[in-house]
Design a protein around this motif. Structure first.
Motif, PDB file in Angstrom:
ATOM      1  N   TRP A  83      -3.413  -5.656  16.690  1.00 40.81           N
ATOM      2  CA  TRP A  83      -3.665  -4.232  16.913  1.00 40.81           C
ATOM      3  C   TRP A  83      -4.206  -3.975  18.312  1.00 40.81           C
ATOM      4  N   LEU A  84      -5.043  -4.880  18.793  1.00 42.83           N
ATOM      5  CA  LEU A  84      -5.622  -4.668  20.121  1.00 42.83           C
ATOM      6  C   LEU A  84      -4.638  -4.955  21.246  1.00 42.83           C
ATOM      7  N   GLN A  85      -3.577  -5.696  20.952  1.00 40.32           N
ATOM      8  CA  GLN A  85      -2.611  -6.079  21.984  1.00 40.32           C
ATOM      9  C   GLN A  85      -1.313  -5.284  21.942  1.00 40.32           C
ATOM     10  N   LEU A 101      -1.373   1.529  24.194  1.00 39.12           N
ATOM     11  CA  LEU A 101      -1.096   2.756  24.948  1.00 39.12           C
ATOM     12  C   LEU A 101      -2.381   3.507  25.265  1.00 39.12           C
ATOM     13  N   ALA A 102      -3.288   3.579  24.288  1.00 38.30           N
ATOM     14  CA  ALA A 102      -4.569   4.255  24.513  1.00 38.30           C
ATOM     15  C   ALA A 102      -5.385   3.513  25.567  1.00 38.30           C
ATOM     16  N   THR A 103      -5.336   2.203  25.536  1.00 40.85           N
ATOM     17  CA  THR A 103      -6.051   1.403  26.544  1.00 40.85           C
ATOM     18  C   THR A 103      -5.500   1.689  27.930  1.00 40.85           C
ATOM     19  N   ASN A 104      -4.184   1.699  28.055  1.00 42.86           N
ATOM     20  CA  ASN A 104      -3.574   1.992  29.349  1.00 42.86           C
ATOM     21  C   ASN A 104      -3.947   3.385  29.841  1.00 42.86           C
ATOM     22  N   ALA A 105      -3.947   4.357  28.932  1.00 42.76           N
ATOM     23  CA  ALA A 105      -4.320   5.721  29.307  1.00 42.76           C
ATOM     24  C   ALA A 105      -5.789   5.782  29.723  1.00 42.76           C
ATOM     25  N   THR A 106      -6.638   5.043  29.015  1.00 37.52           N
ATOM     26  CA  THR A 106      -8.063   5.013  29.353  1.00 37.52           C
ATOM     27  C   THR A 106      -8.275   4.390  30.728  1.00 37.52           C
TER      28      THR A 106
END
Length: 132
Positions: free
Chosen positions: A24-26, A32-37
């Motif tokens: 889930w984290l990868q 996508l949320a990580t990239n946006a953050t």
């Protein structure tokens, strides 16, 4: 006074859980949320070291919340049975939530997890212990 009951989540279930969390984290929406953050933090000129700490903290929080979901999945039916044997309504719901959120898990050498629950009454602890 609280009554402690310990139960084990088997090693195989814990391995499945950790694989799911890592996936889930990868992948997917979290990636996508990580990239946006990260893009938002770059735009806000937040230093890279601080960004890494923010993402790491977020991952820890997400893992913790997913672990609460696992504890709920494995133990909620028995917790509900125990609590609803002596309480009802919002009092029962609050106690069920408290038991899940305050459960302490300790990873064992075999990768299982020993989970400790603290019940308010002996009768609830007995019903829970007998239900697992």
């Amino acid at each position: 006074m609280s009554i402690t009951v310990q139960k084990t989540i088997p090693a195989e279930r814990m391995r499945q859980f950790h694989q799911m969390v890592d996936r889930w984290l990868q992948e997917g929406p979290i990636k996508l949320a990580t990239n946006a953050t990260i893009t938002a933090m770059d735009n806000a000129e937040i230093p890279k070291e601080e960004q890494a700490a923010i993402i790491e903290d977020r991952d820890i929080i997400m893992k913790h919340n997913m672990r609460l979901g696992l504890v709920s999945e494995v133990f909620a039916p028995a917790i509900e049975k125990a609590v609803k044997s002596s309480r009802s309504g919002s009092e029962a719901q609050d106690e069920i939530a408290r038991l899940i959120v305050t459960a302490v898990g300790i990873r064992q050498d075999d990768e299982s997890e020993l989970v400790t629950f603290n019940f308010a009454t002996q009768s609830e602890a007995d019903v829970f212990d007998a239900s697992i």
